[in-house]
Structures are given as C-alpha cells and as structure tokens.
Motif scaffolding. Structure first.
Motif, short mmCIF file in Angstrom:
data_model
loop_
_atom_site.label_atom_id
_atom_site.label_comp_id
_atom_site.label_asym_id
_atom_site.label_seq_id
_atom_site.Cartn_x
_atom_site.Cartn_y
_atom_site.Cartn_z
N GLU A 1 0.82 -1.21 0.00
CA GLU A 1 0.00 0.00 0.00
C GLU A 1 0.85 1.26 0.00
OE1 GLU A 1 -3.16 -0.13 -0.39
OE2 GLU A 1 -3.55 -2.26 0.01
N ASP B 1 1.29 3.26 -5.83
CA ASP B 1 0.63 2.55 -6.91
C ASP B 1 1.63 1.61 -7.57
OD1 ASP B 1 -1.76 3.87 -6.51
OD2 ASP B 1 -1.33 5.46 -7.96
N GLY B 2 1.17 0.41 -7.93
CA GLY B 2 2.07 -0.57 -8.52
C GLY B 2 2.92 -1.24 -7.47
N THR C 1 -3.53 3.40 3.47
CA THR C 1 -2.97 3.22 2.13
C THR C 1 -2.48 4.55 1.58
OG1 THR C 1 -3.38 2.39 -0.11
CG2 THR C 1 -5.22 3.49 0.98
N ARG D 1 -1.96 4.50 -1.77
CA ARG D 1 -2.35 4.30 -3.16
C ARG D 1 -3.49 5.24 -3.55
NH1 ARG D 1 -1.42 -0.30 -6.13
NH2 ARG D 1 0.05 -1.81 -5.25
N SER D 2 -3.64 5.45 -4.84
CA SER D 2 -4.81 6.16 -5.36
C SER D 2 -5.83 5.13 -5.80
CB SER D 2 -4.39 7.04 -6.56
OG SER D 2 -3.85 6.24 -7.59
N GLY D 3 -7.01 5.58 -6.20
CA GLY D 3 -8.01 4.66 -6.72
C GLY D 3 -8.86 4.01 -5.65
N LYS E 1 3.86 -2.35 -12.76
CA LYS E 1 3.11 -1.09 -12.78
C LYS E 1 1.65 -1.29 -12.40
CE LYS E 1 5.99 1.30 -16.19
NZ LYS E 1 6.01 2.01 -17.50
N ILE F 1 -1.42 -4.79 -7.50
CA ILE F 1 -2.26 -4.24 -6.43
C ILE F 1 -2.69 -5.37 -5.50
CG2 ILE F 1 -4.38 -4.48 -7.81
CD1 ILE F 1 -5.45 -1.98 -6.38
#
Length: 323
Positions: A163, A166-167, A196, A198-200, A269, A272
């Motif tokens: 986390e 990204d990737g 986290t 991360r994005s999304g 890339k 997740i």
C-alpha cells in the motif's frame, strides 16, 4: 492511570538510566509525591527539565528523565520519557538542562516512576472512517512489511508494503522515520488501523496481516501435495514484500511467492493487493510449506500453440477449396 512494571521497555529504560555515566543519573525512587500525578487528565501539559539522557549511536534519543513539579507545588518528581514516546527527538535537539513540555501517561507506584510522552493526546479510532484522509508522521518502519504512521490517534496506523504506492515499489520503502505523509483509511478491524498511500479504489480482496505468513506456511504443507505442477492456476495477491508478491491459489487455498524476477511484462506497474493473477508452480517444499510461483512462460507457450495451430487450419481450408 496507574500502570504496572511488566512493561519491558520501562524496565530496560530504567536500567539504562541507572548506569553511572557522565550523562546519566540513577532512576527515580519511590516517593509519596507520585500520588499527585495519578489520574492526571490526558490533555494536561507539564513544563519540565531534562535531567539525564541516553542516546543511540545514530543520535536518536533512547530515553531521558525529566524533572516535573507537581500540581499545587511541592518537591519535584522525575519521570521517564521512553523511546516510544520520543522517537522524533534526536540528541542534538535535547540535552541535560533542556526545557520540554510533556504529558503524563501513567504512574508505576511499585517502581516509583512517572511515565511521560511528548506526543499530542490521542483521539479514538472512532474519529475516523474508511476513506478519510489522515495526516501523520512515519513513526517506525519494517523494511520487509511496511511503515507505522502516527496520526494522533489512540494507536499508529499501518501502511503495508503493498500500500506504499501505486504498482509494485521498485526500490523498497521510499520513506524514513520522521517523514510527513497523507494517507487514506483502508480499514479498521479488531482495533487496528490500516492505511494506504495508493490512489483509486479502496476495495481489496484481502489485506496484509503481520505474522500470518508463518502460520500459513505451517498449515499448508499437506494441501500442497494436491497442487499440480506446470498447470496455469488462478490466484489473488494477498501481500507484497521487497522480494515479490504473495499469491493465494484460489482452488487450493495455499499461498506462494512470485519473485520479482518472475513477474510478467508490465505487471510491476499494475500490481495491487487483492488483484487476480495467473501463475504456474516452479517448486514446492511440502516439508516447510514453501511454494515458488511464476507469472512468466505460460503466455509464450499459449501463443506458440496458437501460432502452430493456425497454419494447419489454413491448409485444411485450402484443401477443401481445391477439392
């Protein structure tokens, strides 16, 4: 709040501060004045003076004693500021005679110790919900697992390795103790705070849980006997580490490692936690429960088979036309 002496860090701290060196003094002794620090509101700050310190080789503070004056006056009492409550302080920022603002976290009447902290009062985890953005400071890091972030809550949040960004993190954890971060709340389960960077989407098929890998390796040895070799299998990424990603095989319920050298092209890339992947088994050790997996190879074999099949269909088609 009265605490008890089964705190290992407290006992170690007192041992360190009792060493007779130029920068240390004996640990505090029992005193009736300690009663004045029992049931102190967590929002109450005290002005104190550092009377002794113990530092690590890196220069970070390991522990310190601080002289405090009880509410309403009276003889000063020395309290202990342990490493866990002062990790952001380095030796160059604090010295014997320095003035500090501290809060009381507890009193050990048996050892005659007032426990102190430099941290702001903690808020309960009920103050945040999944999806909230929280700001904090990296409090500590586990190079193979992730980072702990002090967000000013009742406990630190944990950002698992997968986390961090990204990737797949290509060069390990890109943070150091003391770095400022903004994270989103991923989940709150069993009193733990998962974050986290991360994005999304926050949806995850699974989450990393410290210490569960060893238990799984011990229990999956028998199940591994039924895992086929060379067959393409579907799985879910359960967690990540600097050496690769851990994948649980959907059909068999066992987990193995896909090393970074066995990632398929472009996977780093798109990696997740919770993502679905196809793998083949490289090797399995039924004695230890170790399972090595591969994301490469089967795509190339599939393409080769298709490539060989196409001409045969073409020749049959041509023969029928000629006939």
């Amino acid at each position: 709040k009265v605490i008890h002496s089964d705190n290992k860090e407290l006992l170690l701290t007192m041992k360190l501060l009792s060493v007779g060196t130029a920068t240390t003094t004996p640990a505090p002794s029992s005193s009736p004045d300690l009663e004045a620090f029992v049931d102190i509101p967590p929002t109450r700050w005290f002005d104190g003076t550092v009377t002794s310190i113990e530092a690590l080789k890196s220069g970070r503070l390991r522990a310190a004693t601080v002289s405090l004056e009880p509410l309403g006056g009276g003889p000063k009492v020395e309290g202990i500021l342990p490493r866990s409550e002062s990790r952001q302080i380095v030796k160059s920022q604090i010295a014997v005679g320095s003035d500090v603002r501290v809060r009381v976290t507890g009193v050990d009447m048996k050892l005659g110790v007032v426990m102190l902290t430099l941290k702001e009062p903690a808020n309960g985890l009920d103050k945040v919900k999944v999806g909230d953005v929280v700001s904090g400071t990296v409090d500590s890091l586990l190079e193979k697992s992730g980072i702990f972030v002090n967000c000013g809550l009742e406990r630190n949040g944990f950002v698992a390795y997968g986390e961090i960004m990204d990737g797949f993190p290509p060069s390990g954890i890109p943070y150091s103790v003391g770095d400022k971060v903004k994270a989103r709340v991923l989940s709150k389960e069993s009193g733990k705070l998962w974050l986290t960077l991360r994005s999304g989407s926050l949806a995850r098929g699974c989450k990393c849980d410290l210490g569960d890998l060893k238990a799984q390796l011990a229990s999956q040895a028998i199940a591994m006997q039924h895992v086929p070799r060379g067959q393409v299998l579907e799985g879910n990424v359960t967690s990540m580490s600097p050496v690769g990603v851990f994948v649980e095989l959907t059909e068999f319920g066992v987990r193995g490692l896909v090393p970074t050298s066995k990632f398929s092209k472009g996977y780093a890339k798109a990696a997740i936690p919770g993502g679905k992947v196809n793998v083949t088994v490289i090797s399995a050790d039924s004695r230890t429960g170790g399972l090595a997996l591969n994301m490469q190879g089967y795509e190339q074999r599939s393409k080769a088979l298709v490539g060989r099949a196409a001409p045969r269909r073409s020749r049959r088609g041509a023969s029928s036309k000629l006939g």
